[in-house]
Each structure stands twice: as structure tokens, then as C-alpha cells.
Design an enzyme around this catalytic site. Structure first.
Site, PDB file in Angstrom:
ATOM      1  N   ASP A 285       0.864  -1.169   0.000  1.00  0.00           N
ATOM      2  CA  ASP A 285       0.000   0.000   0.000  1.00  0.00           C
ATOM      3  C   ASP A 285       0.911   1.233   0.000  1.00  0.00           C
ATOM      4  O   ASP A 285       2.135   1.129   0.091  1.00  0.00           O
ATOM      5  CB  ASP A 285      -0.939  -0.027   1.228  1.00  0.00           C
ATOM      6  CG  ASP A 285      -2.151   0.869   1.023  1.00  0.00           C
ATOM      7  OD1 ASP A 285      -3.173   0.661   1.688  1.00  0.00           O
ATOM      8  OD2 ASP A 285      -2.075   1.783   0.160  1.00  0.00           O
TER       9      ASP A 285
HETATM   10  C1  GLC Z   1      -4.179   4.416  -0.313  1.00  0.00           C
HETATM   11  C2  GLC Z   1      -5.058   3.264   0.092  1.00  0.00           C
HETATM   12  C3  GLC Z   1      -5.133   2.181  -0.931  1.00  0.00           C
HETATM   13  C4  GLC Z   1      -5.018   2.788  -2.307  1.00  0.00           C
HETATM   14  C5  GLC Z   1      -3.605   3.323  -2.431  1.00  0.00           C
HETATM   15  C6  GLC Z   1      -3.352   3.985  -3.785  1.00  0.00           C
HETATM   16  O1  GLC Z   1      -3.462   4.903   0.788  1.00  0.00           O
HETATM   17  O2  GLC Z   1      -4.814   2.666   1.359  1.00  0.00           O
HETATM   18  O3  GLC Z   1      -6.377   1.493  -0.741  1.00  0.00           O
HETATM   19  O4  GLC Z   1      -5.275   1.815  -3.304  1.00  0.00           O
HETATM   20  O5  GLC Z   1      -3.286   4.226  -1.393  1.00  0.00           O
HETATM   21  O6  GLC Z   1      -4.157   5.126  -3.917  1.00  0.00           O
END
Ligand code: GLC
Length: 736
Positions: A285
Site C-alpha cells: 500500500d
Molecule cells: C491508499 C489506500 C489504498 C489505495 C492506495 C493507492 O493509501 O490505502 O487502498 O489503493 O493508497 O491510492
């Protein structure tokens, strides 16, 4: 260069056919390319860069840095970019200037729509209709793929029992079985029959694992998750996504067993890649690898890189621990090279499966407007919105009649800010307001107050405005930015001065239908007290106004069923239907027994139960039978009942089957949703609904962490919701 220029420019280079490779051809192509790659190029594939600003090469070091890295073939992917000019230019750099011409993978958060926006996932989960849910992800995939996106960061499969957590809106609610049904539907919808399709995007099951358990509903808070609970409740939706062929899995921010999920070898390598034989790509993430430093389980980025690699992280989202340290680490510890090769194979395999080596400009040459917000897509958005609406209360005031003059009151009457969080490129101006939904009717509009502000109409002005109306429709709720990532709340009340508006409306002494717009279950006690009908409207997306107006007017009957319990108040949270019995269950004949598991000031039951939802007709359940009262590990029992629409309108009923085990080696929930079936019946029609109950239906994780069912008695409950059980029958499992 604008989109038109791109297409003209690109057309010089014929649109290449995307090949369908056999698995042998795929393996050969990947291995052949891998054998030519330097370590630096391999590491580069394992890096997903942050999205760019407006300019391709601007003052930002990052932009210049990333552009150089792309030319060196040292960027594997970029996220959150949607401008076709940028997507085209960067891809052109990668495939024309880098040594091995490996295309970039473009990823975006397409969660509940790309341009056509569907209800938030928590609303979609209330449809109990995997067909419509799959249709929404099919459309979202087509719109995104034809706009140059290759991969989406969805479905979000976190099981969530705490409405204080802002990302509850992105989840499918509190039940892992329901979540598993939608996981399959979403993955199949996004990925179509093949990732080579020009209407497919790679899906990503997230967040692995347990993010929805963030303590106290506080965003990014710690998580404590037992192995038994992980396997019983939090793993099944991911298993369903893996079984459906999900192309990637995203590791979560939180710790599991005290170890950050992104650097957790047990989770990513032992459980996911080994035990579940997962062959797709694992991505972190947003900086979740770098956050090991904040978790204090890594001293620096070099340790982050080493721990992430060993744990099984294939691609690092925006953190540069791999880019900066992995070459040195592998030079120092050559035994780690196979880990790098495995990760790069997974990444290259995904890119080949998407057809990017055949057509790196896939989607960029399509005129996006030919594929987005089409009439057909809007029809699917309308159907999904209608089916997501949950009728919580109705004293008969609904459906509204054509002869009535309606008074529309509240900050959401003329608001198009009802797409919800994570609505990608959805524009508010493309979203239909509630007032627009009533456009054909006689109505009076009055905002009354704003969502967040301290403005409030006077009682006298409201009374004058509503003097001639027959019925009120009150549209209130949360601002759409009060849920989503980084939007945990400690209260579940209405913001601004909406509560005062509710009290004011009740003094008009007119029938009142209240529609709640929110990204989470709220404390609806005050609304329940002052409403003749209460409707949970979530954030329904592009077709919101038409869907709500048609349900309120009875053009279509509501069919939504809650995918999450609605708490009596915030102090009751977390509250959910599949709770454990505890050692002190409240005695049935003594609900105020002091020394039992209860509160002294509120009931144990939620305000509205999981599975609850009303409609405009009467469904009668009768002729309940089972083909036997005993079953074994290979002999099933068929459960049948007759469902009759004895009312006056066509409607859909969701028949739910729960089981209640009398004994197991671990304590099991008081009831567990195991199956459900929807029937759509015209007035007077009936249907025989049948459930095939077998050993697997009765299983639950045991003390050996194996899914099993203990011999003994099980209650089969047939219900209209988890609290409205119509039939119960005991069956006995004989384990031979
Ligand atoms: C965010 C979220 C994740 C998302 C990623 C990219 O912090 O936790 O669900 O897909 O970053 O945007």
C-alpha cells in the site's frame, strides 16, 4: 499534445494485435526477458512511482528523477495518473528509450466506477445481487481500460464491523460470506474472461490483511487479530478473489501479530504464496513498506527493503527502498536473487497477460468519451442504485402517490455531491440530484440548512414554504468527505444543524419520509422517532436522484438488505450479527439479568439488524421442509420453503439461511450466514426456494486452524434478516 493529437500521433504506428499466449509461451517469454535483465532493471520493475504533477519534466526532483529512471528501464509502474497525454508520453519513453523496452503498468483506484459512478461498495453490498455488482465492475473496467488504465486497486475486501472507520464505505460490510460473494463478482467483472481484453483491467484484492479491524475505528490504528479469526473471517474474501484469479494483492498498513503486513513473511510468503499457492503479484500500500520505520520494525530504508523482499513483496508502491537499496542487498546476499527473480517474473507475467508487450498504448488510442457515461452504463448505475437503497421503516407513507404535493427539505435535496469517496474521475455535474429525480412531479424545495454549516432556516419560514405540501421528503446526512480514507469519526451523529432541522420538520405535523445520505451506518434514533418512513440512501453515484425518487414514488419497490448492522448508538460499537455467545449470554426470560453480557443503559441489539430491509409488498414464507434431519460428511439435506408475494406490487425478496452450531472446539457465533437466494415475484406469484446444506455449510475453523464441523446439533434458521427468523429446524451431523 491533447488526446486528439495522441490518437493522430499514435495512428502512425498501427494498433497491434494483442496475442493470446499459452502458459508455456508465457513462461518462455518471461524467462527469456528475465535472462536479459540487469539487476538494476529487475529492481526497477519492482518500483511503482507516484503520479506526476501537470508537467512531464518540472521543477520537482521526483519528476526529473522518475523520468530518468523510466529511460533507464527502472520504473515498473505508475499509479493515480489519468491524463492520456502523460500516460502516452511516459509509455513512449519506456518502450522507445529504455534498453529492453518494457512497458509501464498504469494503476488507478477504480473502486465503484471510473466516470460512471456506482453506489459506494457498502451500498452495493446491500443489493445481495452479485449479478448487478459484477455488472458495475464490468462497466468500471471498460471505462478505465479504454482510458489507458491497466490495473485497479479494488476490490477492497476488508471485513468491517466498526462504522467509526471511514473506509467502511469502501467495504462490503460485516460478513465474510457476503464479502466472498462480492469478491468473486468484482474480480470477474474487472478482469473479464481475459486480461488481454481491451475492456479488462487487472484487479487487486486489498488490504491484506485485517485493516478493517483498526482499533476503535481509528484510521491506521493497530490491529490485533488471532490466527483463528484471521482464517475464519478475514481470509475468506481474499480466498474467493484468489479462486477467481485476481491478478494482484495489496498488503495492508497495519501490523498482524505485531509485524507490519507489508514486511510479514508469514502472511505474504508462507500463507499467501505458499499455502494458498498465489501466483499473482503482491504490491504494497502507499508507502506501507517505508512505514515499517514508523512501526519501529525497521531502522532504515535498507532494512525495509530487505524485510519486504524476504516477506514476499513484489512491487513497492512509491517508497524507494527497493530502488535505492535492493541492488546492494542482493550483491551482499546473493541468496536473495531468487526472490528478486520471482517478483519480477510475477510482474512481467502480469504485463504479458495484459497484452502490454503487444500494445503498450492499449486504451490510449480509444476515444474515452465513446466508452464512458454511456446510456447503457447509466442504466446499470440506475439499477445498482435502486437495489442499494434500504427501506428501514415505513408506516405506509411510502410509496408516495402521484396526487401528493411533495415538500423536499434538506441539504441533500439539490446536492450532486453524492458520489462518495474513491469515485475516481466521477464528476458531480454528471450526478443526478434528488430534486432532479422529482422533476416530473409537483414539489416544493427548501434546503433548510447546509450539511456542515451553522445556517438554519427559521421555523416560520419553513412553515410558510411547506404550507401546501402533503408530505415531506427530508434529505439529510454526512458530507461525502466524512467517510473514506483518513475519515474516521468518534461520533455517528449528523453534522451541522441537521438535528435541529429534523425537530423543526417534525413540528410541521406532516408525514415525513427521511432519506439518509452517508458513507457509514449512523445513529438514526432521532430520525426513527420523527420519520414515518426511513430510507438509507448511502452515496448512490451518478443516478442517485432518479433511483431514490423512483423508489419513493413506487416506480420500483426497494429490495436492499443491510450488509452491516446499524448501531443503536456509538457506544454499542462494534455491534454485529455474528457475535459469539460469551459465557454470560442474556437469559431469554430475564433480559435485565445484571450478571449477563449486556449494558445497563442500552439494548444489546442494533437499531437495525444485518440483513434487514423492507419493501412495498408482503412476502409470506410457508411449507418449510427438510429432506432429512440428519446429514453426514457426504450426505446433504435439502431445505425448502415456499415464498409467496401476497401483496399488490412486484418486488424482490432475499431469503437468508443462517446456521447455529450447538458445539465446536472453538466458540462459534450465535448465527452464521451461509446462503441466500433472491426471488422476484409479481403479486400472487410464489416460488419454491431450495438450499442444499452439506458438511461444508456447517464448517468453521477449529482449534487446529482447520475448517471442520463437529458432530452434533445444528439449527437451520431461515430469515428475512439476521433478527427476523421465520423458520428454524434442528438437524444432526453425524461424522462418519
Ligand atoms: C491508499 C489506500 C489504498 C489505495 C492506495 C493507492 O493509501 O490505502 O487502498 O489503493 O493508497 O491510492
Amino acid at each position: 499534445m491533447n488526446e486528439k493529437t495522441i490518437i493522430e500521433d499514435y495512428k502512425q504506428q498501427e494498433k497491434t494485435e494483442i496475442l493470446k499466449r499459452s502458459s508455456e509461451q508465457l513462461i518462455e517469454a518471461v524467462n527469456s526477458l528475465l535472462s536479459k535483465m540487469t539487476l538494476a532493471e529487475k529492481v526497477g520493475q519492482m518500483y511503482q512511482a507516484a503520479h506526476f504533477g501537470a508537467e512531464l519534466v518540472g521543477p520537482s526532483v521526483d519528476n526529473i528523477d522518475t523520468v530518468d529512471l523510466i529511460k533507464q528501464g527502472r520504473v515498473g509502474s505508475i499509479l493515480s495518473m489519468s491524463d492520456k497525454t502523460m500516460l502516452y508520453k511516459l509509455q513512449k519513453l519506456a518502450v522507445e528509450e529504455s534498453r529492453l523496452r518494457i512497458p509501464l503498468l498504469y494503476a488507478y483506484d477504480v473502486v465503484h466506477g471510473y466516470k460512471t459512478i456506482f453506489p459506494i461498495s457498502l451500498g452495493l453490498a446491500c443489493t445481495w445481487d452479485e449479478t448487478i455488482v459484477k455488472k458495475t465492475s464490468e462497466v468500471a473496467a471498460t471505462e478505465a481500460a479504454r482510458s489507458g488504465i491497466h490495473m485497479t486497486f479494488a476490490p477492497m475486501l476488508d471485513v468491517v464491523k466498526d462504522p467509526r472507520w471511514g473506509r467502511v464505505m469502501e467495504s462490503f460490510g460485516e460478513d465474510h460470506y457476503l464479502g466472498s460473494v462480492y469478491a468473486k463478482a468484482y474480480v470477474e467483472g474487472f478482469q473479464k474472461d481475459s486480461l488481454t481484453s481491451r475492456n479488462a483491467v487487472a484487479a487487486c484484492a486489498k488490504h491484506f490483511i485485517g485493516y478493517g479491524l483498526s482499533e476503535a475505528g481509528r484510521e491506521y490504528n493497530t490491529v490485533d487479530l488471532s490466527e483463528m479469526k484471521l482464517r475464519q473471517e478475514y481470509l475468506p474474501p481474499f480466498k474467493a478473489a484468489i479462486d477467481a484469479g485476481v491478478a494482484s494483492v495489496m498488503s495492508a498498513f497495519n501490523v498482524v501479530g505485531g509485524i507490519p503486513a507489508t514486511g510479514n513473511k508469514y502472511l505474504l510468503r508462507n500463507l499467501l504464496k505458499d499455502e494458498l499457492s498465489y501466483k499473482g503479484m503482491v504490491i504494497s500500500d502507499y508507502d506501507s513498506s517505508g512505514e515499517m520505520i514508523h512501526h519501529k520494525t525497521a531502522r532504515d530504508l535498507k532494512e525495509v527493503a530487505e524485510k519486504s523482499l524476504i516477506a514476499g513483496l513484489d512491487m513497492e508502491m512509491v517508497t524507494k527502498s527497493y530502488v535505492k537499496h535492493l541492488e546492494i542487498i542482493v550483491d551482499e546476499s546473493p541468496y536473495l536473487m531468487p526472490y528478486v527473480d520471482d517478483s519480477v517474473r510475477r510482474i512481467l507475467t502480469l504485463k504479458y497477460n495484459l497484452g502490454l508487450f503487444d500494445d503498450p498504448y492499449k486504451g490510449l488510442t480509444d476515444h474515452s468519451e465513446d466508452y464512458t457515461l454511456t446510456e447503457e452504463h447509466r442504466k446499470i448505475a440506475y439499477e445498482a442504485a435502486v437495489k442499494s437503497i434500504v427501506l428501514l421503516e415505513n408506516d405506509g407513507v411510502l410509496p408516495l402517490s402521484q396526487t401528493q404535493t411533495v415538500g423536499l427539505i434538506g441539504p441533500f435535496v439539490q446536492s450532486n455531491e453524492v458520489n462518495g469517496a474513491w469515485s475516481a474521475l466521477g464528476n458531480h455535474q454528471d450526478t443526478v440530484t434528488l430534486a432532479e429525480g422529482f422533476k416530473e412531479d409537483t414539489f416544493v424545495c427548501c434546503q433548510g440548512c447546509s450539511v456542515l454549516g451553522d445556517d438554519l432556516i427559521s421555523e416560520s419560514d419553513l412553515a410558510v414554504a411547506m404550507a401546501d405540501v402533503d408530505v415531506i421528503v427530508l434529505a439529510i446526512g454526512e458530507d461525502e468527505n466524512m467517510s473514506g480514507e483518513g475519515a474516521s469519526r468518534a461520533f455517528l451523529d449528523l453534522p451541522g444543524r441537521q438535528n435541529e432541522l429534523i425537530e423543526m420538520v417534525s413540528k410541521l405535523n406532516k408525514p415525513c419520509v427521511t432519506v439518509v445520505f452517508s458513507g457509514r451506518p449512523l445513529d438514526l434514533r432521532l430520525l426513527k422517532e420523527h420519520s414515518n418512513a426511513l430510507v438509507q440512501g448511502w452515496f448512490l453515484g451518478s443516478e442517485s436522484g432518479y433511483a431514490l425518487a423512483d423508489v419513493l414514488k413506487g416506480v420500483v419497490a426497494p429490495s436492499g438488505r443491510l450488509s452491516m448492522s446499524m448501531p443503536y448508538c456509538v457506544g454499542q460499537v462494534p455491534v454485529y450479527y455474528n457475535q459469539l455467545p460469551t459465557g454470560r449470554p442474556v437469559p431469554k426470560n430475564n433480559s435485565t439479568h445484571r450478571f449477563s453480557s449486556r449494558y445497563i443503559d442500552i439494548p444489546n441489539e442494533p437499531l437495525y439488524a444485518f440483513g434487514h430491509g423492507l419493501t412495498y409488498t408482503i412476502f409470506e414464507y410457508s411449507h418449510f421442509t427438510t429432506t432429512a434431519t440428519r446429514l453426514t460428511t457426504n450426505e446433504n439435506v435439502l431445505v425448502r420453503l415456499k415464498v409467496t408475494n401476497s401483496g399488490e406490487v412486484t418486488a424482490t425478496e432475499t431469503v437468508q439461511l443462517y446456521i447455529e452450531a450447538s458445539y465446536h472446539s472453538v466458540s462459534r457465533p450465535v448465527k452464521e450466514l451461509k446462503m441466500f437466494k433472491q426471488v422476484r415475484l409479481k403479486p400472487g406469484e410464489h416460488e419454491i426456494v431450495e438450499f442444499d446444506v452439506g458438511y461444508e455449510t456447517l464448517c468453521h475453523i477449529d482449534e487446529k486452524l482447520i475448517s471442520s464441523a463437529s458432530a452434533g446439533c445444528y439449527m437451520i434458521h431461515i430469515g428475512k434478516s439476521s433478527s427476523d427468523i421465520v423458520f428454524t429446524k434442528e438437524i444432526v451431523l453425524e461424522v462418519t
